[in-house]
Enzyme design. Structure first.
Site, PDB file in Angstrom:
ATOM      1  N   ARG A 128     -18.674 -31.889 -39.337  1.00 54.50           N
ATOM      2  CA  ARG A 128     -19.561 -32.894 -38.754  1.00 54.50           C
ATOM      3  C   ARG A 128     -19.159 -33.210 -37.321  1.00 54.50           C
ATOM      4  O   ARG A 128     -20.009 -33.469 -36.473  1.00 54.50           O
ATOM      5  CB  ARG A 128     -19.496 -34.178 -39.603  1.00 54.50           C
ATOM      6  CG  ARG A 128     -20.328 -35.348 -39.100  1.00 54.50           C
ATOM      7  CD  ARG A 128     -21.812 -35.081 -39.122  1.00 54.50           C
ATOM      8  NE  ARG A 128     -22.259 -34.532 -40.377  1.00 54.50           N
ATOM      9  CZ  ARG A 128     -23.509 -34.175 -40.628  1.00 54.50           C
ATOM     10  NH1 ARG A 128     -24.439 -34.321 -39.695  1.00 54.50           N
ATOM     11  NH2 ARG A 128     -23.837 -33.646 -41.791  1.00 54.50           N
ATOM     12  N   HIS A 370     -19.966 -36.154 -45.961  1.00 55.55           N
ATOM     13  CA  HIS A 370     -20.720 -36.046 -44.712  1.00 55.55           C
ATOM     14  C   HIS A 370     -19.835 -35.529 -43.588  1.00 55.55           C
ATOM     15  O   HIS A 370     -20.284 -34.768 -42.725  1.00 55.55           O
ATOM     16  CB  HIS A 370     -21.303 -37.409 -44.338  1.00 55.55           C
ATOM     17  CG  HIS A 370     -22.336 -37.376 -43.270  1.00 55.55           C
ATOM     18  ND1 HIS A 370     -22.102 -37.830 -41.990  1.00 55.55           N
ATOM     19  CD2 HIS A 370     -23.623 -36.932 -43.274  1.00 55.55           C
ATOM     20  CE1 HIS A 370     -23.194 -37.687 -41.258  1.00 55.55           C
ATOM     21  NE2 HIS A 370     -24.140 -37.143 -42.003  1.00 55.55           N
ATOM     22  N   CYS A 371     -18.560 -35.903 -43.605  1.00 54.52           N
ATOM     23  CA  CYS A 371     -17.629 -35.496 -42.551  1.00 54.52           C
ATOM     24  C   CYS A 371     -17.401 -33.990 -42.490  1.00 54.52           C
ATOM     25  O   CYS A 371     -17.058 -33.464 -41.434  1.00 54.52           O
ATOM     26  CB  CYS A 371     -16.279 -36.177 -42.750  1.00 54.52           C
ATOM     27  SG  CYS A 371     -16.300 -37.973 -42.706  1.00 54.52           S
ATOM     28  N   VAL A 372     -17.560 -33.300 -43.611  1.00 50.71           N
ATOM     29  CA  VAL A 372     -17.214 -31.873 -43.654  1.00 50.71           C
ATOM     30  C   VAL A 372     -18.450 -30.972 -43.716  1.00 50.71           C
ATOM     31  O   VAL A 372     -18.351 -29.783 -43.983  1.00 50.71           O
ATOM     32  CB  VAL A 372     -16.279 -31.562 -44.845  1.00 50.71           C
ATOM     33  CG1 VAL A 372     -14.977 -32.317 -44.683  1.00 50.71           C
ATOM     34  CG2 VAL A 372     -16.928 -31.862 -46.186  1.00 50.71           C
TER      35      VAL A 372
END
Length: 379
Positions: A128, A370-372
């Site tokens: 992300r 969501h971060c990855v």
């Protein structure tokens, strides 16, 4: 503060993803949050970043293989990344960037439904933040913007990750430009219709944009995202590696509608205060078109009831990922809160399958699903 509450705050700490700081370079009171005057109408910019619930061509991810970053946690984090990739691959194609030395392990854990690509080297798994921000023009055109990733303000080694965005754009054969600002994709939320939201702590910060005023950063973000307004929150400076990314707390559901993960009433730490401020700011804000924003609540878990006892653990339901026909979210072991989060997401996305995953090892790094992930929308 009673003993149980004090224990919760002591165990949670204020350092999401904090143990990662030691793996990289040394880390290099804001005013009340307000929205700035709107800029020129976003229709003047042909390309814009769409809201995340549009159809995707594929999801991009990255494979972590660095023991200098993850130490003994690496195997568990790899297992969580593989679980996320396999789950998304049931709904849309997943391309995972891996270094040649880690590709065999990635293929073993991810299985045949995930494409493992070895031509784009990576330092870590936070796609992300490192990946390109794809934009559409509404007429079949697609391009990409890079946010000039610098390791969250030079807190972690990032020589490879700094080039991931442009290399993915080249692989996807789309035009690529660098934004006039330094930051990360997790630091911005867009409604696809001209409005952004972000924390000052992760943008108006000398570790990313020294000497740049909030106005200049606003202009640069609007140029990059095809937007005309930024809703700013104060955020939390210097207490986690990201300086408080907005996507762990607040998300756009649609133009004029946002979701904020709320703390327990007894929580009083910096992140609890930040979440309450984000909700208050959104509740009195308008979109770029002047529409009042409806802010909805998503109750966070009780850190005394989750499985993890790690001080830097991030238990964010708000950090979910929208892929084609599904919502990929996390669960943390607080059964009542987990079930309530599922019910909320089911109500908000009635036409999508809700997948809740155990990603506790990834959560010890202060990040979530969501971060990855990084979506490539259909043009």
């Amino acid at each position: 503060m009673n003993e149980q509450t004090a224990g919760r705050h002591a165990r949670r700490g204020l350092n999401r993803r904090g143990f990662l700081v030691a793996a990289g370079a040394t880390a290099v009171g804001a005013a009340l949050a307000t929205t700035l005057p709107e800029r020129a109408d976003a229709t003047a910019r042909p390309f814009r970043v769409p809201i995340e619930d549009v159809r995707h061509t594929r999801t991009w991810m990255a494979w972590p293989d660095s023991t200098s970053i993850w130490g003994g946690r690496l195997g568990g984090v790899q297992a969580d990344i593989a679980l996320i990739a396999r789950t998304i691959a049931r709904y849309e194609p997943v391309v995972l960037c891996a270094n040649p030395g880690g590709a065999a392990r990635a293929r073993e854990l991810c299985g045949p439904t995930v494409t493992v690509l070895t031509s784009i080297p990576v330092d870590d798994c936070w796609m992300r933040d490192t990946g390109p921000v794809f934009r559409v023009d509404g007429a079949g055109g697609l391009d990409a913007v890079g946010l000039n990733f610098n390791g969250w303000g030079n807190k972690q080694a990032h020589a490879r990750d700094a080039r991931v965005a442009e290399r993915i754009a080249a692989w996807a054969d789309v035009p690529f430009t660098h934004a006039d600002v330094v930051g990360e994709g997790g630091g911005v939320e867009q409604d696809g219709a001209g409005t952004l939201m972000a924390t000052r702590s992760s943008w108006v910060n000398r570790n990313r944009n020294p000497g740049m005023s909030e106005r200049r950063i606003t202009d640069a973000l609007c140029d990059a995202y095809g937007a005309s307004k930024v809703i700013w929150f104060d955020g939390v400076y210097g207490q986690d590696i990201t300086d408080d990314h907005v996507d762990a707390t607040s998300r756009f559901l649609a133009p004029g509608e946002a979701l904020v993960q709320m703390p327990l009433r007894s929580d009083t730490d910096a992140y609890a205060r930040d979440a309450r401020q984000q909700f208050a700011v959104l509740s009195r804000s308008t979109t770029a078109s002047g529409r009042a924003i409806e802010a909805l609540r998503l109750q966070g878990p009780d850190y005394e009831r989750i499985r993890s006892t790690d001080r830097g653990f991030l238990a964010s339901y708000a950090n979910f990922y929208l892929c084609n026909d599904a919502v990929i979210s996390a669960r943390f072991g607080d059964r009542r809160a987990d079930e309530a989060a599922r019910a909320t997401l089911t109500r908000l996305y009635p036409d999508r399958v809700i997948e809740q995953l155990d990603i506790d090892r990834l959560g010890t790094g202060g990040g979530g699903i969501h971060c990855v992930t990084q979506q490539q929308p259909v043009a």
